[in-house]
Design a protein around this motif. Sequence first.
Motif, PDB file in Angstrom:
ATOM      1  N   GLN A  70     126.079   2.027  61.633  1.00  0.00           N
ATOM      2  CA  GLN A  70     124.999   3.178  62.065  1.00  0.00           C
ATOM      3  C   GLN A  70     123.886   2.704  62.205  1.00  0.00           C
ATOM      4  OE1 GLN A  70     126.192   5.883  63.734  1.00  0.00           O
ATOM      5  NE2 GLN A  70     123.918   6.363  64.256  1.00  0.00           N
ATOM      6  N   GLN A  71     123.512   2.223  60.834  1.00  0.00           N
ATOM      7  CA  GLN A  71     121.962   1.624  60.395  1.00  0.00           C
ATOM      8  C   GLN A  71     121.743   0.515  61.455  1.00  0.00           C
ATOM      9  OE1 GLN A  71     121.711  -0.216  56.733  1.00  0.00           O
ATOM     10  NE2 GLN A  71     119.827  -0.037  56.706  1.00  0.00           N
ATOM     11  N   GLN A  72     122.610  -0.215  61.699  1.00  0.00           N
ATOM     12  CA  GLN A  72     122.189  -1.417  62.738  1.00  0.00           C
ATOM     13  C   GLN A  72     122.249  -0.750  64.232  1.00  0.00           C
ATOM     14  OE1 GLN A  72     125.358  -4.393  62.935  1.00  0.00           O
ATOM     15  NE2 GLN A  72     124.561  -5.216  60.950  1.00  0.00           N
ATOM     16  N   MET A  73     122.859   0.297  64.569  1.00  0.00           N
ATOM     17  CA  MET A  73     122.518   0.999  65.847  1.00  0.00           C
ATOM     18  C   MET A  73     121.181   1.649  65.867  1.00  0.00           C
ATOM     19  SD  MET A  73     126.240   2.325  67.087  1.00  0.00           S
ATOM     20  CE  MET A  73     126.721   3.183  65.645  1.00  0.00           C
ATOM     21  N   ASN A  74     120.837   2.419  64.919  1.00  0.00           N
ATOM     22  CA  ASN A  74     119.479   3.040  64.828  1.00  0.00           C
ATOM     23  C   ASN A  74     118.521   2.162  64.639  1.00  0.00           C
ATOM     24  OD1 ASN A  74     120.806   5.395  64.242  1.00  0.00           O
ATOM     25  ND2 ASN A  74     120.666   5.240  61.869  1.00  0.00           N
ATOM     26  N   GLU A  75     118.633   0.977  64.205  1.00  0.00           N
ATOM     27  CA  GLU A  75     117.500  -0.230  64.214  1.00  0.00           C
ATOM     28  C   GLU A  75     117.564  -0.745  65.687  1.00  0.00           C
ATOM     29  OE1 GLU A  75     118.800  -3.146  61.655  1.00  0.00           O
ATOM     30  OE2 GLU A  75     118.046  -1.890  59.746  1.00  0.00           O
ATOM     31  N   ARG A  76     118.742  -0.875  66.531  1.00  0.00           N
ATOM     32  CA  ARG A  76     118.590  -1.334  67.808  1.00  0.00           C
ATOM     33  C   ARG A  76     118.061  -0.316  68.522  1.00  0.00           C
ATOM     34  NH1 ARG A  76     118.575  -5.799  69.955  1.00  0.00           N
ATOM     35  NH2 ARG A  76     120.045  -6.518  68.362  1.00  0.00           N
ATOM     36  N   LEU A  77     118.489   0.898  68.642  1.00  0.00           N
ATOM     37  CA  LEU A  77     117.800   1.963  69.383  1.00  0.00           C
ATOM     38  C   LEU A  77     116.181   2.295  69.328  1.00  0.00           C
ATOM     39  CD1 LEU A  77     120.677   4.509  69.404  1.00  0.00           C
ATOM     40  CD2 LEU A  77     120.041   3.152  71.208  1.00  0.00           C
ATOM     41  N   GLY A  78     116.012   2.148  67.728  1.00  0.00           N
ATOM     42  CA  GLY A  78     114.729   2.182  67.239  1.00  0.00           C
ATOM     43  C   GLY A  78     113.428   1.150  67.850  1.00  0.00           C
ATOM     44  N   PHE A  79     114.094  -0.077  67.737  1.00  0.00           N
ATOM     45  CA  PHE A  79     113.126  -1.158  68.192  1.00  0.00           C
ATOM     46  C   PHE A  79     113.227  -1.632  69.456  1.00  0.00           C
ATOM     47  CE2 PHE A  79     113.100  -0.715  63.505  1.00  0.00           C
ATOM     48  CZ  PHE A  79     111.997  -0.474  63.355  1.00  0.00           C
ATOM     49  N   ALA A  80     114.760  -2.102  69.679  1.00  0.00           N
ATOM     50  CA  ALA A  80     115.135  -2.797  70.722  1.00  0.00           C
ATOM     51  C   ALA A  80     114.811  -1.980  72.018  1.00  0.00           C
ATOM     52  CB  ALA A  80     116.659  -3.294  70.864  1.00  0.00           C
ATOM     53  N   GLY A  81     115.287  -0.692  72.043  1.00  0.00           N
ATOM     54  CA  GLY A  81     114.932   0.214  72.996  1.00  0.00           C
ATOM     55  C   GLY A  81     113.485   0.410  73.339  1.00  0.00           C
ATOM     56  N   ARG A  82     112.636   0.520  72.253  1.00  0.00           N
ATOM     57  CA  ARG A  82     111.294   0.551  72.437  1.00  0.00           C
ATOM     58  C   ARG A  82     110.635  -0.580  73.187  1.00  0.00           C
ATOM     59  NH1 ARG A  82     108.461   4.846  70.615  1.00  0.00           N
ATOM     60  NH2 ARG A  82     106.542   3.287  70.300  1.00  0.00           N
ATOM     61  N   SER A  83     111.241  -1.788  72.966  1.00  0.00           N
ATOM     62  CA  SER A  83     110.835  -3.080  73.405  1.00  0.00           C
ATOM     63  C   SER A  83     110.900  -3.206  74.632  1.00  0.00           C
ATOM     64  CB  SER A  83     111.337  -4.207  72.794  1.00  0.00           C
ATOM     65  OG  SER A  83     112.707  -4.444  73.230  1.00  0.00           O
ATOM     66  N   THR A  84     111.458  -2.212  75.684  1.00  0.00           N
ATOM     67  CA  THR A  84     111.744  -2.144  76.924  1.00  0.00           C
ATOM     68  C   THR A  84     110.983  -1.238  77.491  1.00  0.00           C
ATOM     69  OG1 THR A  84     113.786  -1.397  76.576  1.00  0.00           O
ATOM     70  CG2 THR A  84     113.918  -3.688  76.644  1.00  0.00           C
ATOM     71  N   SER A  85     111.864  -0.413  78.057  1.00  0.00           N
ATOM     72  CA  SER A  85     111.166   0.763  78.815  1.00  0.00           C
ATOM     73  C   SER A  85     110.050   1.536  78.248  1.00  0.00           C
ATOM     74  CB  SER A  85     112.282   1.697  79.096  1.00  0.00           C
ATOM     75  OG  SER A  85     112.968   2.127  78.085  1.00  0.00           O
ATOM     76  N   GLU A  86     110.394   2.032  76.796  1.00  0.00           N
ATOM     77  CA  GLU A  86     109.450   3.053  75.897  1.00  0.00           C
ATOM     78  C   GLU A  86     108.037   2.230  75.726  1.00  0.00           C
ATOM     79  OE1 GLU A  86     110.900   4.695  72.601  1.00  0.00           O
ATOM     80  OE2 GLU A  86     112.679   5.402  73.548  1.00  0.00           O
ATOM     81  N   ARG A  87     108.413   0.826  75.433  1.00  0.00           N
ATOM     82  CA  ARG A  87     106.869   0.141  75.320  1.00  0.00           C
ATOM     83  C   ARG A  87     106.282   0.011  76.755  1.00  0.00           C
ATOM     84  NH1 ARG A  87     108.114  -4.779  70.878  1.00  0.00           N
ATOM     85  NH2 ARG A  87     108.548  -3.388  68.946  1.00  0.00           N
ATOM     86  N   ILE A  88     107.045  -0.241  77.754  1.00  0.00           N
ATOM     87  CA  ILE A  88     106.007  -0.472  79.126  1.00  0.00           C
ATOM     88  C   ILE A  88     105.425   0.899  79.330  1.00  0.00           C
ATOM     89  CG2 ILE A  88     106.560  -0.543  81.662  1.00  0.00           C
ATOM     90  CD1 ILE A  88     108.866  -2.493  81.043  1.00  0.00           C
ATOM     91  N   PHE A  89     106.158   2.118  79.135  1.00  0.00           N
ATOM     92  CA  PHE A  89     105.515   3.531  79.517  1.00  0.00           C
ATOM     93  C   PHE A  89     104.503   3.749  78.261  1.00  0.00           C
ATOM     94  CE2 PHE A  89     109.582   4.508  81.493  1.00  0.00           C
ATOM     95  CZ  PHE A  89     109.144   4.749  83.034  1.00  0.00           C
ATOM     96  N   GLN A  90     104.669   3.181  77.195  1.00  0.00           N
ATOM     97  CA  GLN A  90     103.761   3.319  76.274  1.00  0.00           C
ATOM     98  C   GLN A  90     102.439   2.487  76.667  1.00  0.00           C
ATOM     99  OE1 GLN A  90     103.851   5.478  73.479  1.00  0.00           O
ATOM    100  NE2 GLN A  90     101.674   5.205  73.510  1.00  0.00           N
TER     101      GLN A  90
END
Length: 226
Positions: free
Chosen positions: A149-169
């Motif tokens: 769960q910790q790894q998933m949280n890290e993946r969703l918290g950082f890897a996700g933001r490095s794609t779509s969320e970071r572009i929109f930001q």
Amino acid sequence: MTIMRRIRDISVATLNDRLEKAEDPVRLIDEYLHAQIEQIRQSEKLLQQCLQHASQLKSQYQQAEDLMNKREEQALLALKAGEDDLARLALQEKLLHQEKFEQYKKLYDDTMESTAELSRQLEQMKRDYREVYNKRQYYIARMESARLQQQMNERLGFAGRSTSERIFQRLEDQVSGIELEAKSLSELRRQGEEMLYDAGMSLKQVLDGELARLKQKLEREGAGGQ
């Protein structure tokens, strides 16, 4: 309740209490299992010794019982033959073997009772061991779930933001910057217009004042010429 059972209850209760507070429950369980398996081995060894001792006692009282019955038969035969003295001697030996039989039989019964209690406690210790071992597997599963769960949280918290969320930001930051710049220019233009308007109004007031002053001057001069 026997002493062993009280010790067992205290041990299990203590373990459950410590598990709730332990930072590493698996290590605590391993320590308990190590101590428990050692107790089981020692109890199994003691049980075998008790059973062996009980077997020897049984052999002793059975031998005494056989001799007791044999001497009684001999006493009967002697009486039938009219040999009272021989019968008396046989009965005397019979009483000695009877006493030995009763002594060893009581020792055997007491030993078997204690052995049965030890056997029950041994089975309880084995059940406790299996129960705690299952808890160990449960806590290992919980820790693995928490790790994943910790790894998933890290993946969703950082890897996700490095794609779509970071572009929109980044787009949001750029648009905000353009809007801020446009707003700043608009405010500057408005402030400039206000300054020009204020300056124009001041000049008009001065001119109006001068014009009124000259008109008054002309009126005075006209009046004086007449």
